[in-house]
Design a protein around this motif. Sequence first.
Motif, mmCIF file in Angstrom:
data_model
loop_
_atom_site.group_PDB
_atom_site.id
_atom_site.type_symbol
_atom_site.label_atom_id
_atom_site.label_comp_id
_atom_site.label_asym_id
_atom_site.label_seq_id
_atom_site.Cartn_x
_atom_site.Cartn_y
_atom_site.Cartn_z
ATOM 1 N N CYS A 35 10.675 -25.651 -19.377
ATOM 2 C CA CYS A 35 10.109 -24.444 -18.760
ATOM 3 C C CYS A 35 8.951 -23.894 -19.597
ATOM 4 O O CYS A 35 7.929 -23.472 -19.043
ATOM 5 C CB CYS A 35 11.184 -23.376 -18.565
ATOM 6 S SG CYS A 35 12.275 -23.736 -17.176
ATOM 7 N N LEU A 36 9.096 -23.918 -20.897
ATOM 8 C CA LEU A 36 7.995 -23.489 -21.770
ATOM 9 C C LEU A 36 6.792 -24.414 -21.614
ATOM 10 O O LEU A 36 5.649 -23.967 -21.568
ATOM 11 C CB LEU A 36 8.445 -23.444 -23.229
ATOM 12 C CG LEU A 36 9.412 -22.329 -23.604
ATOM 13 C CD1 LEU A 36 9.885 -22.495 -25.046
ATOM 14 C CD2 LEU A 36 8.754 -20.973 -23.404
ATOM 15 N N LYS A 37 7.072 -25.722 -21.537
ATOM 16 C CA LYS A 37 6.003 -26.702 -21.365
ATOM 17 C C LYS A 37 5.281 -26.464 -20.043
ATOM 18 O O LYS A 37 4.048 -26.524 -19.975
ATOM 19 C CB LYS A 37 6.584 -28.116 -21.402
ATOM 20 C CG LYS A 37 5.555 -29.205 -21.249
ATOM 21 C CD LYS A 37 6.207 -30.555 -21.316
ATOM 22 C CE LYS A 37 5.994 -31.076 -22.704
ATOM 23 N NZ LYS A 37 6.267 -32.487 -22.878
ATOM 24 N N ILE A 38 6.043 -26.178 -18.984
ATOM 25 C CA ILE A 38 5.450 -25.924 -17.667
ATOM 26 C C ILE A 38 4.501 -24.734 -17.733
ATOM 27 O O ILE A 38 3.391 -24.785 -17.198
ATOM 28 C CB ILE A 38 6.556 -25.682 -16.611
ATOM 29 C CG1 ILE A 38 7.290 -26.989 -16.311
ATOM 30 C CG2 ILE A 38 5.984 -25.075 -15.339
ATOM 31 C CD1 ILE A 38 8.557 -26.814 -15.489
ATOM 32 N N LYS A 39 4.922 -23.679 -18.400
ATOM 33 C CA LYS A 39 4.084 -22.478 -18.493
ATOM 34 C C LYS A 39 2.795 -22.733 -19.269
ATOM 35 O O LYS A 39 1.823 -22.000 -19.107
ATOM 36 C CB LYS A 39 4.865 -21.339 -19.138
ATOM 37 C CG LYS A 39 5.972 -20.815 -18.238
ATOM 38 C CD LYS A 39 6.796 -19.754 -18.934
ATOM 39 C CE LYS A 39 7.919 -19.266 -18.044
ATOM 40 N NZ LYS A 39 8.783 -18.294 -18.712
ATOM 41 N N ASP A 40 2.773 -23.782 -20.091
ATOM 42 C CA ASP A 40 1.584 -24.125 -20.872
ATOM 43 C C ASP A 40 0.657 -25.111 -20.149
ATOM 44 O O ASP A 40 -0.425 -25.422 -20.662
ATOM 45 C CB ASP A 40 1.976 -24.722 -22.224
ATOM 46 C CG ASP A 40 2.461 -23.666 -23.200
ATOM 47 O OD1 ASP A 40 2.141 -22.473 -22.991
ATOM 48 O OD2 ASP A 40 3.162 -24.028 -24.161
ATOM 49 N N PHE A 47 -1.510 -23.109 -14.731
ATOM 50 C CA PHE A 47 -0.144 -22.798 -14.299
ATOM 51 C C PHE A 47 -0.155 -21.598 -13.366
ATOM 52 O O PHE A 47 -0.844 -20.609 -13.600
ATOM 53 C CB PHE A 47 0.746 -22.500 -15.507
ATOM 54 C CG PHE A 47 2.079 -21.917 -15.125
ATOM 55 C CD1 PHE A 47 3.055 -22.713 -14.569
ATOM 56 C CD2 PHE A 47 2.340 -20.566 -15.294
ATOM 57 C CE1 PHE A 47 4.281 -22.179 -14.194
ATOM 58 C CE2 PHE A 47 3.559 -20.023 -14.934
ATOM 59 C CZ PHE A 47 4.530 -20.837 -14.383
ATOM 60 N N SER A 48 0.627 -21.683 -12.304
ATOM 61 C CA SER A 48 0.737 -20.594 -11.346
ATOM 62 C C SER A 48 2.128 -20.608 -10.723
ATOM 63 O O SER A 48 2.603 -21.655 -10.287
ATOM 64 C CB SER A 48 -0.315 -20.763 -10.246
ATOM 65 O OG SER A 48 -0.043 -19.906 -9.175
ATOM 66 N N LEU A 49 2.763 -19.444 -10.673
ATOM 67 C CA LEU A 49 4.077 -19.363 -10.032
ATOM 68 C C LEU A 49 3.996 -19.643 -8.537
ATOM 69 O O LEU A 49 4.992 -20.050 -7.937
ATOM 70 C CB LEU A 49 4.707 -17.992 -10.276
ATOM 71 C CG LEU A 49 5.307 -17.785 -11.664
ATOM 72 C CD1 LEU A 49 5.776 -16.344 -11.830
ATOM 73 C CD2 LEU A 49 6.458 -18.746 -11.920
ATOM 74 N N LYS A 52 4.995 -27.727 -7.598
ATOM 75 C CA LYS A 52 4.100 -28.741 -8.152
ATOM 76 C C LYS A 52 4.303 -28.875 -9.664
ATOM 77 O O LYS A 52 4.400 -29.985 -10.191
ATOM 78 C CB LYS A 52 2.647 -28.369 -7.844
ATOM 79 C CG LYS A 52 1.612 -29.217 -8.540
ATOM 80 C CD LYS A 52 0.215 -28.721 -8.212
ATOM 81 C CE LYS A 52 -0.640 -28.648 -9.435
ATOM 82 N NZ LYS A 52 -1.973 -28.129 -9.163
ATOM 83 N N PHE A 53 4.387 -27.744 -10.358
ATOM 84 C CA PHE A 53 4.503 -27.795 -11.813
ATOM 85 C C PHE A 53 5.868 -28.312 -12.266
ATOM 86 O O PHE A 53 5.960 -29.023 -13.270
ATOM 87 C CB PHE A 53 4.167 -26.434 -12.420
ATOM 88 C CG PHE A 53 2.701 -26.118 -12.323
ATOM 89 C CD1 PHE A 53 1.797 -26.686 -13.195
ATOM 90 C CD2 PHE A 53 2.217 -25.278 -11.338
ATOM 91 C CE1 PHE A 53 0.435 -26.435 -13.104
ATOM 92 C CE2 PHE A 53 0.858 -25.000 -11.236
ATOM 93 C CZ PHE A 53 -0.038 -25.587 -12.114
ATOM 94 N N PRO A 85 1.577 -37.049 -14.256
ATOM 95 C CA PRO A 85 1.220 -37.923 -13.134
ATOM 96 C C PRO A 85 -0.292 -37.958 -12.918
ATOM 97 O O PRO A 85 -0.989 -36.980 -13.168
ATOM 98 C CB PRO A 85 1.912 -37.259 -11.940
ATOM 99 C CG PRO A 85 2.096 -35.837 -12.338
ATOM 100 C CD PRO A 85 2.279 -35.844 -13.822
ATOM 101 N N SER A 86 -0.759 -39.107 -12.453
ATOM 102 C CA SER A 86 -2.158 -39.198 -12.042
ATOM 103 C C SER A 86 -2.259 -38.645 -10.617
ATOM 104 O O SER A 86 -1.249 -38.310 -9.992
ATOM 105 C CB SER A 86 -2.633 -40.651 -12.096
ATOM 106 O OG SER A 86 -1.870 -41.436 -11.200
ATOM 107 N N GLU A 87 -3.452 -38.571 -10.104
ATOM 108 C CA GLU A 87 -3.681 -37.907 -8.819
ATOM 109 C C GLU A 87 -2.815 -38.461 -7.688
ATOM 110 O O GLU A 87 -2.274 -37.708 -6.892
ATOM 111 C CB GLU A 87 -5.156 -38.007 -8.440
ATOM 112 C CG GLU A 87 -5.491 -37.206 -7.204
ATOM 113 C CD GLU A 87 -6.978 -37.173 -6.927
ATOM 114 O OE1 GLU A 87 -7.341 -36.670 -5.863
ATOM 115 O OE2 GLU A 87 -7.765 -37.651 -7.759
#
Length: 67
Positions: free
Chosen positions: A13-18, A22-24, A29-30, A44-46
Amino acid sequence: MTGYSKSLLDSLCLKIKDYPRFSLTEIEKFCWMAAHEHKHGVLPSEYDIREIDEDLYLQLLQKFKAE
């Protein structure tokens, strides 16, 4: 559903926020990106279609929605 340790979920979760941009509003997606990175070791690539750990993805989503 496989249970993951609280420490793993917290660190992801900390990694996601970084993550850049990042957007809630795009939390699905995140969380998917973090589950992908955790399983494959890279973001992931596109058009990356490799499988992710769906249980981990759902637990990350649940953790964010509970906050």
